[in-house]
Motif scaffolding. Sequence first.
Motif, short mmCIF file in Angstrom:
data_model
loop_
_atom_site.label_atom_id
_atom_site.label_comp_id
_atom_site.label_asym_id
_atom_site.label_seq_id
_atom_site.Cartn_x
_atom_site.Cartn_y
_atom_site.Cartn_z
N UNK A 21 0.84 -1.22 0.00
CA UNK A 21 0.00 0.00 0.00
C UNK A 21 0.87 1.25 0.00
N UNK A 22 2.03 1.17 0.62
CA UNK A 22 2.92 2.33 0.67
C UNK A 22 3.37 2.69 -0.75
N UNK A 23 3.72 1.66 -1.53
CA UNK A 23 4.13 1.90 -2.93
C UNK A 23 2.95 2.45 -3.72
N UNK A 24 1.79 1.82 -3.55
CA UNK A 24 0.59 2.28 -4.28
C UNK A 24 0.29 3.75 -3.99
N UNK A 28 2.63 8.16 -7.43
CA UNK A 28 2.57 9.41 -8.19
C UNK A 28 2.75 10.65 -7.33
N UNK A 29 3.36 10.49 -6.16
CA UNK A 29 3.63 11.69 -5.37
C UNK A 29 5.13 12.04 -5.38
N UNK A 30 5.48 13.17 -4.83
CA UNK A 30 6.87 13.63 -4.81
C UNK A 30 7.74 12.65 -4.01
N UNK A 31 8.92 12.37 -4.55
CA UNK A 31 9.82 11.47 -3.82
C UNK A 31 11.17 12.16 -3.61
N UNK A 100 10.62 5.62 -9.16
CA UNK A 100 10.82 7.07 -9.24
C UNK A 100 10.18 7.62 -10.52
N UNK A 101 10.28 6.86 -11.60
CA UNK A 101 9.75 7.31 -12.89
C UNK A 101 8.28 6.93 -13.11
N UNK A 102 7.67 6.31 -12.15
CA UNK A 102 6.29 5.83 -12.27
C UNK A 102 6.12 4.77 -13.35
N UNK A 127 1.39 -2.41 -7.92
CA UNK A 127 0.82 -1.55 -8.97
C UNK A 127 0.09 -2.38 -10.03
N UNK A 128 0.60 -3.58 -10.29
CA UNK A 128 -0.02 -4.46 -11.29
C UNK A 128 -0.78 -5.61 -10.60
#
Length: 277
Positions: A21-24, A28-31, A100-102, A127-128
């Motif tokens: 969930x942390x990755x999800x 798309x937020x700032x890293x 980082x690149x989404x 994500x998948x």
Amino acid sequence: ESHDIEEYYNIAEELVLKAGKIIENAIDSYKNVQCKGIEWDLVTEYDRKIEDILQTQLSEIYPKHKFIGEETTAENKCLPKLTDDPTWIIDPIDGTTNFIHQFPHTCISVALVIRKKIEIGIVYNPLMKQFFSAKRQKGAFLNGRPIKTSKIANLSDSLIAMEPWIAKNSNYLVSVYSRMHALIQGTHGIRSLGTAALTLCYVAMGAIEAYHVESIEVWDVAAGKLIIEEAGGTVIDTAGGELDLITPRIIAACNHSIAEQLIQLFKTIVKYFKQKY
Ligand code: IPD
């Protein structure tokens, strides 16, 4: 000492799903992106956060268990020795550059090694929604369904994954370009995902026939190796022979025939390149 592998697995599965969930939420937020020594080895605050959570929660439940984690190792500048004790090998985000690149191929990789045998392998791409898992001698699964490696026997009919970025290091320049040349000529094609753990699982599920990479680490390979082996494939050293899990140079293949053909191809192509260039 007896070990309840089922229990270890259930706990790990739950923790990895939660950490996903942390990755999800972060994709798309700032890293906050930092380099770990060399300019292309990147890390974010999320890599550290996931490793901390997994290690803290597992060690609360299993205080005697040991850990080898990518970010802890980077911070301490020292790779812990693999002993016979139960050891969790963790890559909190494998494919950090993708993250980082989404680019949605990124995963959490967790393995449990006991007496130097990999007992559990989990690779999860939140994500998948791909949850790969294996327990030793119990088969390999994707989202709970059994998976098997490809049955293709000829390299010329194969799709192969490789990681050209390694040629950034000049020691690998000739081997990487010559091997890519050979694969372009001799197979259906090359793919490059940027996450070793997930690419190993793509061999396990039969999406590609083989994967070759060097200059990676134990946490990139431990979980995926078991998942491939349980799916019917093999993970060996690039020169043939047993893989050294701690300094892996890998040929991961759907079967021994494809692995053997790759080893032979790589041997001949490097000689050819050295004579020609
Ligand atoms: C990287 C990925 C990549 C491999 C690199 C690893 P990270 O892991 O697995 O595929 O070629 O060597 O470092 O750093 O994103 O966890």
